[in-house]
Each structure stands twice: as C-alpha cells, then as structure tokens.
Design an enzyme around this catalytic site. Structure first.
Site, mmCIF file in Angstrom:
data_model
loop_
_atom_site.group_PDB
_atom_site.id
_atom_site.type_symbol
_atom_site.label_atom_id
_atom_site.label_comp_id
_atom_site.label_asym_id
_atom_site.label_seq_id
_atom_site.Cartn_x
_atom_site.Cartn_y
_atom_site.Cartn_z
ATOM 1 N N HIS A 1 -7.501 -5.274 -1.755
ATOM 2 C CA HIS A 1 -6.275 -4.669 -1.223
ATOM 3 C C HIS A 1 -5.555 -5.540 -0.184
ATOM 4 C CE1 HIS A 1 -3.643 -1.277 -0.959
ATOM 5 N NE2 HIS A 1 -3.882 -1.039 0.312
ATOM 6 N N ASP B 1 -8.862 -4.747 -6.501
ATOM 7 C CA ASP B 1 -8.543 -3.835 -5.398
ATOM 8 C C ASP B 1 -9.424 -2.593 -5.529
ATOM 9 O OD1 ASP B 1 -7.354 -2.067 -3.567
ATOM 10 O OD2 ASP B 1 -5.363 -2.927 -3.871
ATOM 11 N N SER C 1 0.842 -1.194 0.000
ATOM 12 C CA SER C 1 0.000 0.000 0.000
ATOM 13 C C SER C 1 0.886 1.257 0.000
ATOM 14 C CB SER C 1 -0.927 -0.038 1.220
ATOM 15 O OG SER C 1 -1.951 0.893 1.079
#
Ligand SMILES: *[C@@H]1O[C@H](CO)[C@@H](O)[C@H](O)[C@H]1NC(C)=O
Ligand SMILES: *[C@@H]1O[C@H](CO)[C@@H](O)[C@H](O)[C@H]1NC(C)=O
Ligand SMILES: *[C@@H]1O[C@H](CO)[C@@H](O)[C@H](O)[C@H]1NC(C)=O
Ligand SMILES: *[C@@H]1O[C@H](CO)[C@@H](O)[C@H](O)[C@H]1NC(C)=O
Ligand SMILES: *[C@@H]1O[C@H](CO)[C@@H](O)[C@H](O)[C@H]1NC(C)=O
Ligand SMILES: *[C@@H]1O[C@H](CO)[C@@H](O)[C@H](O)[C@H]1NC(C)=O
Ligand SMILES: *[C@@H]1O[C@H](CO)[C@@H](O)[C@H](O)[C@H]1NC(C)=O
Length: 747
Positions: free
Chosen positions: A721, A689, A613
């Site tokens: 994600h 995602d 991330s």
C-alpha cells in the site's frame, strides 16, 4: 448515475468567510531573490533537503538516551552530563539496528535482521547484551525469527513470540518456558495481532501486556479459522509466482474470535481467561485495549462489532480468577466511539478511577474523569482534546486545538485531585509564536522535563524544557539551521488558509500559492485530498513535499479542504458521513473547488484532483461524478467498493452491507465508470497491497473497459500500500508527468 445533481445541493449556501496568507518561509532570511531557483522534483527526492527531528527515549524522570553516529548516549538533564551508553561497535557485532532496555536497565536486547511484514509488524532476531559486564549473554536461547519481543517492566524477565506461540524467561540466564502450544499460522495467533487487529484495532504489532511489576502476562489469543482469506500473487523471481493467503475479514464477513488470557510469570502453565461481559458476548465483538492498573487489577475495553458501544470492564484477581470489579459503558448515538477506536485509559492514583478522552454531551472530544461508572468532564468547549500525553499524581497533560483553529496543536496542563483548582495552563502557546503552532510534547517519567516538538508552520524545532518552573528552555535539540540555509536558495510557495461555510459548518482549506503569485493571473489547481473519517489535511505543520515542487516549479496551486467527515471539530461534522461514505466528503471537495474558482485566480479549464488510499477513492468518486469541474485526476491504491475493504474499518462507518445495502451499492467507483469519459484518469496500484487489495483497481479497470473509457494505469509489481523502495520515486515522477501534461503543458 445522475449523481451530479445531488452534489449541487447546499452549494449556494456556502460563502467564503475569511482568509489569511502566511509565507512558508517566514523564518528564513531574505536573500537576493535573483539568486533563487525553484524547488524541483529532484530537490524533493534529495535526502539532504529534509528537515530533521530529534529522537530520544526517557529512561527516568531526568535522564534520556539518544542515538548518534550509531552509538547510544545517556544524557542526565540535571547534571547536563553526557556519557556513552552503548557503542556503535556493539551494534556492529550483531548487525543491530535497534535496541530495547530491560526493566532493571541492566541489559539491552539488540534487534537485527528487521524484516517488514504489514504496516507495524515485522520479524527480527535478538541478542541480549549485559551493560554491567559489557558482554553478550550467550547462548541467548532465542530463536532466529521472532515476531515480537518484550521486556518485563521490572527485573530482566522477557517474553517473545515465535511461530505464533509465546515463550517467557524469568531471567536472562534462565531457560525459556513455552507458554502456549496451539499457535498456527493463519489459524491461532498468540500475543500477536492478525492483519485486521494490527491495522484497525491496535494500530500496532503488540498483543501481549505485562502487569505493573511483572507478576502476570496478559495476551490476546485470536482464532482466525472462520475468517476468509484474501489471496494474492507474489511474483518474486522464481519460475512460478507464489500465492500469499492472509485471513482478512471483508465488510460483513466472519471476524477473528478474540480471547484474553493471563498467565502468572511464576507458573505460566496455568491460563486464566478474562471473560468479556455478557452484554458484549450477545453479538460479535473486539478486544479494544488492555490496561494494567496494578498487578492484580486489569482494565479491558470491549467493543461491539458495530463500534458504537464500548464496555470498560475493570477486573480483580481473587487468587483463582479474574472477576468484575467495576464497569463503565459508553455509547455513541450519532456514530462510532472515539476518533477511530475508543481512546486509552489513564488510571488515577486511587487505582480505580480513570481519565479518558471521549465525546461530551455536545459531541466534542474532551477529557473525562470516570469514577464509579460516572463520567465527569474535565475540559469543555467547542474544540477538542486530541490525546492525553501524561498523567502524574497532581496533573494531566494533553494536546488540544483549543487555541484558534482545528489544525493547531498545543500542550496543556490541568491540575487534578487536590490541585484541580489550579488554572489550566498552556505550555507551548507562547513559545516561538510564529514558528510554532503545531506543538506536541514527550514528557519524562514524572513530567519534570519534556521535549517540545514544534512541527510548524515554520521550520520544525525540538527543544528540551524544564516543566518544574515556567517552562524554561534548557537546550535546543534540533533547530534545523542547516536546512534553513539550503531552503533559502529556493523560491518557495506561500500558504493561504481560509474557511468556507458549507451546510452550516465553517470548514477549513489551505493552498500552496506559487512564488510571485498574483491574483490577476490564472493558475492551474490540484486538489490534494484524503477525506476519510476523522482526517485532517489542513493543519499548521511545516510542508516540504511533492506539492512544494508542483507549486514552486510548475506554478500549480495545490489545495486541500477538510469537508464534512473530517476530525477534531466535533462529532456533528465528523459523524455527518455516518452510514453514508462516498457522499458529503466527496461533494464538499467539489463545492470547495467551485469556491476556489470564485476567488478569481484559478483557471477553471485546468483543475485536477489526486489522492492515495481513501484519497484515491474520493478523487475517483469526484472524477466520476460528471461534474465537469475536473480535467484530469489520479488515484493511487484507491478503494473501489466498500464491500472489498476490511470489516473493522468499513463497518465502523457503514454498518454491515446487509443492514445498509443501498449505501454500499451506490457508493462505488465502478458504478460511475461511464462518467470517466469526460476526464483523463490515471489509476495506480501495487500488486501486493495487503491493505487495499489490487482487486479494487482491477475492478475499476474492468468497469472502465466495459464502458469503453480510455484511461492510463500503472501497477507496481510486488509492492504494498505504501509503494516503497524504488517505486516511491517512480510513482511521483510518473504522476508529475501526467499532471504536467494535463495542467501545465496541454497539447
Ligand atoms: C542535494 O542537495 C544538496 C544541497 O542543496 C546538494 O549539494 C546536492 O548536490 C544535491 N544532491 C543531488 C543528488 O542533487
Ligand atoms: C562510531 O562512533 C565513533 C565515535 O563516536 C565515530 O567516530 C564513528 O564514525 C562511528 N561509526 C559509525 C559506523 O557510525
Ligand atoms: C532474516 O529474516 C528472514 C525472515 O525471517 C529470513 O528469511 C532470513 O534468513 C534472515 N536472515 C538472517 C541473516 O538471519
Ligand atoms: C474467585 O472467583 C471464582 C469465580 O467467581 C470463585 O469460584 C472462587 O471461589 C473465588 N475464589 C476466592 C478465593 O474467592
Ligand atoms: C495503587 O497500587 C499501587 C501499586 O500496586 C500501590 O502501591 C498503591 O498503594 C495503590 N494505591 C491505592 C490508593 O490503593
Ligand atoms: C514519580 O511518580 C511516582 C508515582 O506518583 C512516584 O512514586 C515517584 O516517587 C515519582 N518520582 C519522582 C522522581 O518524583
Ligand atoms: C445513495 O443514495 C442516497 C439516496 O438516494 C443518496 O442520499 C446518497 O447521496 C447516494 N450516495 C452516493 C454515494 O451517491
């Protein structure tokens, strides 16, 4: 790019000021070393080699519920009696996995068919069960697919949301009343947040709030009609894949429009709007939080789109409308308000003044008491209050890192009102001092008792304590004795912590050192980075993770560093990266690496960086910096370019693209593509995602191909994600192989 040069600025000023080494296994018995083996990747995936927490729910000042073997037990702390509250057979009858108690504690709603949507949101089915008669209330009249269910705080009224509309029941046996009629997927949402409100504003799936004694219900109405949708392919298994569309405002684009409405439980047909103040409505804004003070007083935090200005408005009901009673405005001159968003309000007994964690004049987050629009600090110092955990009539309980280090947590009590002269007291500082330096608390209704949650650095420990006297331990709830014995058979890494001075700040690092570590040897180094605003990777929590395997079995030093932009050390450090993401938080990671090399035991030819991330963004930016420091690196679900990420998160730190164009343009991973020729890069992303879109990895890939850069990549079909399910073991196995090839067994 030529960014490499920029990164050298300030490096020479950095010096190592101190370090300490703490063996992770301090609390484990020493057994014969010869019988020990290393902690492997299989051990990391082994579900029996996990430490346990102890879940409970307070239902009064002296009683809690606890689920064990699928049944719920009631525990009375005063009498120490335990009784069966809800049998696992009852759960089994409706295939339920969770439960919620009605306000009068006479009914439970049993939740089944949990179906995840985004991070917090899900749909489920609910059955109502009477605790008095031990029977289900049938028919419940609740539809199969419910987006949110909420009991009223008193009685047994409840509200739920189905198809983006709110329904209310005055009593479990009464007919449901439809409260809203305009709900429509991806257009008008009532009582549930849309994607961006869920992820970035409320960090929850809740957007509906009962008043203190259930007289009113307030709810958010969101209009997403102007919000641009992101569309992505869901492959599924049908002949044709499907396209999913989710309204998602990217940086600079149109936001959802929020309205706060209130209905009276006795007459839900009349909707009354709680209007934002005119100073807020001159531009775009968010509804940040809703707090009921009494049945006829509500406090709302309205936040400007820029997120450096919040307007706390207290409203009273005058019989026909909600009118301003008092206000308090808060502005940050150096960045944004709060850690991520404005922190919640805790109202005092007078029903009008309140407590709130906010920056003091020196830029440290502290508790303030706000009365008549004026904020007075209750705590102060060069440390931060993390959050308030309980407010009673004579004390405020909070978590802070006052003692020693930014990465420490303890529970404190400060007297208020007539008791404010009483000295501030730490409840957890002296409990198991070596084992517990990251301690939180979950308090009973009036704080007579609490569960102390010790998360490290030793094995996590959960105890029940009496807060009325000297904090006596009543019971050990979970001491993780079982896993202690299992862990004893492994050679575990030791943790080394230290400080680096960069740009005038003392900033923390921690390292996992392989077993039998010797300073005379040279070890490969992996930087484990997150690096986002207000993040903290260096803390005193117990670690048994993938890094434990890399260190224990592969002999890799796994290190993290909290550079500029990180949290809980004052706004000066955190706001350093305001309006300039991709600068200091990336540079400081590289500066830290140079210092780690200077320690003498790092093989400078074998250094890698990885992150997920925001960490994937920082890892990619560092790899693309052309610094020559890294041999390889891994980015999982990274941001590539801030214009591709959501407006609420991104603009909080960067402003709108139109107002900060240069910073947006020169903080992209894609523009550094050429520099990836000198590193081995593994790029990983889930195709479904919903948060950091696959688009981001796709654009990095495109840029690398344009520059004829060879790299490795892995996509995870239909994964979001978090890369859940089978993908999680797959991704760690894949990355392990990649890193071993680069760091441990180079060809
Ligand atoms: C998991 O760990 C336990 C305890 O060490 C061990 O008994 C068990 O065999 C392991 N399971 C697997 C699948 O490796
Ligand atoms: C249900 O509870 C009983 C009694 O506590 C226990 O023996 C049984 O194993 C439980 N069943 C399940 C499926 O957990
Ligand atoms: C569970 O919920 C999903 C999503 O709402 C729905 O498609 C499915 O039919 C439900 N299953 C059952 C058994 O109710
Ligand atoms: C309540 O406030 C509204 C709006 O200011 C006003 O029109 C109304 O007359 C007030 N009602 C009472 C009962 O004071
Ligand atoms: C605060 O509100 C509560 C609940 O409405 C009420 O019982 C109490 O008397 C109020 N206190 C003051 C000081 O107004
Ligand atoms: C808990 O606190 C509330 C609010 O101050 C008070 O009304 C109540 O009597 C207290 N209950 C106990 C058990 O102390
Ligand atoms: C963007 O450019 C500015 C001005 O030259 C510079 O200070 C900043 O570090 C650059 N940002 C990145 C991410 O390189």
């Amino acid at each position: 790019m030529g960014c490499g040069k920029v990164f050298w600025v300030g490096v020479s000023a950095a010096i190592i000021t101190f370090f300490i080494i703490i063996p992770v296994a301090v609390h484990l018995n020493r057994t014969n070393d010869a019988n020990k083996r290393s902690f492997t990747l299989d051990d990391y995936f082994n579900s029996t080699i996990k430490w346990k927490s102890y879940k409970l729910r307070w239902i009064s000042d002296n009683a809690y519920l606890h689920k064990r073997e699928g049944s719920v037990f009631l525990y009375n702390v005063e009498t120490r009696e335990e009784s069966l509250y809800l049998s696992n057979l009852t759960f089994a009858k409706v295939d339920a996995t969770d439960y919620m108690l009605s306000g009068d504690q006479k009914y439970v709603s049993l939740e089944s068919n949990y179906t995840k949507q985004w991070r917090h949101s899900y749909t489920a089915s609910y059955s109502i069960y009477s605790l008095d008669s031990s029977t289900f209330v049938t028919p419940s009249g609740i539809p199969e697919c419910v987006q949110y269910f909420s009991w009223a705080p008193t009685g047994n009224a409840y509200a739920y949301i189905s198809d983006f509309n709110i329904y209310m029941k005055a009593h479990v046996n009464s007919d449901p009343v439809q409260v809203t009629f305009n709900g429509k997927k991806n257009e008008i949402l009532n009582g549930v947040p849309d994607w961006v409100y869920e992820e970035e504003v409320f960090a929850s799936n809740e957007a509906m709030w009962w008043s203190t004694t259930s007289k009113f219900l307030a709810f958010l109405e969101l209009n997403d009609r102007q919000v641009h949708s992101v569309e992505f392919t869901f492959y599924g298994s049908e002949q044709y894949p499907v396209t999913r569309a989710v309204p998602y405002p990217k940086a600079g684009s149109a936001l959802p429009r929020a309205r706060l409405l209130v209905v009276e439980a006795a007459d839900p047909s009349r909707h009354r709007e709680v209007e934002p103040p005119s100073s807020i409505t001159t531009g775009d804004y968010f509804l940040s939080s809703v707090t009921w003070v009494t049945d006829e007083r509500i406090a709302v935090q309205w936040l400007t789109r820029q997120q450096n200005h919040v307007h706390v408005q207290i409203y009273d009901f005058n019989g026909t409308s909600w009118r301003e009673k008092q206000k308090f405005v808060q502005t940050s001159r150096t960045g944004w308000v709060g850690h991520y968003s404005p922190l919640p309000l805790f109202f005092a007994e007078d029903n009008i003044s309140f407590y709130k964690v906010m920056s003091d004049t020196l830029g440290y987050k502290h508790i303030h008491h706000i009365s008549d629009g004026v904020a007075e600090p209750i705590t102060s110092g060069q440390w931060e209050v993390i959050y308030i955990t309980k407010l009673t009539k004579d004390a405020i309980y909070y978590i802070s890192n006052e003692h020693n280090e930014p990465g420490v947590r303890n529970v404190y009590r400060a007297g208020i009102g007539r008791s404010s002269a009483a000295p501030r007291r730490c409840l957890t500082c002296d409990v198991e001092k070596d084992r517990c330096q990251y301690s939180l608390a979950y308090m009973s209704y009036n704080a007579s008792y609490y569960r102390m949650d010790c998360y490290g650095p030793g094995l996590p420990l959960f105890t029940l304590r009496d807060n009325r006297g000297a904090g006596e331990e009543l019971m050990v709830l979970e001491d993780n004795a079982e896993i202690k014995n299992i862990l004893d058979q492994f050679h575990m890494p030791a943790v080394r912590r230290g400080t680096l001075r960069i740009a005038g700040f003392d900033l923390r690092y921690q390292m996992m050192l392989p077993p039998n570590f010797k300073t005379s040897q040279k070890y490969p180094l992996l930087i484990d980075v997150y690096g986002g605003p207000c993040s903290q990777k260096v803390d005193y929590g117990f670690r048994l993770n993938w890094g434990t395997y890399l260190s224990s079995t592969e002999g890799i030093i796994v290190a993290s560093f909290d550079g500029r932009g990180s949290g809980y050390q004052g706004d000066q450090i955190m706001h350093s990266i305001y309006k300039r993401l991709g600068t200091y938080e990336v540079e400081d990671q590289m500066t830290a690496v140079r210092h780690f090399i200077d320690l003498g035991f790092i093989d400078k030819e074998r250094i890698a960086i990885w992150g997920w991330s925001y960490g994937g963004y920082v890892a990619s930016m560092a790899l693309g910096a052309g610094s020559g420091l890294f041999k390889c690196g891994v980015a999982v679900a990274p941001v590539a370019k801030w214009e591709y990420y959501d407006a609420v998160y991104t603009e909080r730190y960067m402003g709108k693209p139109i107002d900060n164009l240069d910073a947006y343009q020169n903080s992209t991973v894609t523009s550094r593509a050429k520099n990836f020729k000198s590193v081995d890069y593994l790029l990983v992303h889930g195709t479904a995602d919903d948060n950091v879109h696959f688009q981001q990895a796709a654009e990095i890939s495109k840029a690398l191909v344009e520059e004829q850069v060879d790299f490795e990549a892995m996509w995870y079909t239909d994964k979001d994600h978090g890369l859940g399910g089978a993908a999680i073991q797959h991704v760690y196995t894949h990355i392990s192989r990649f890193l071993n090839k680069c760091l441990v067994r180079p060809q």
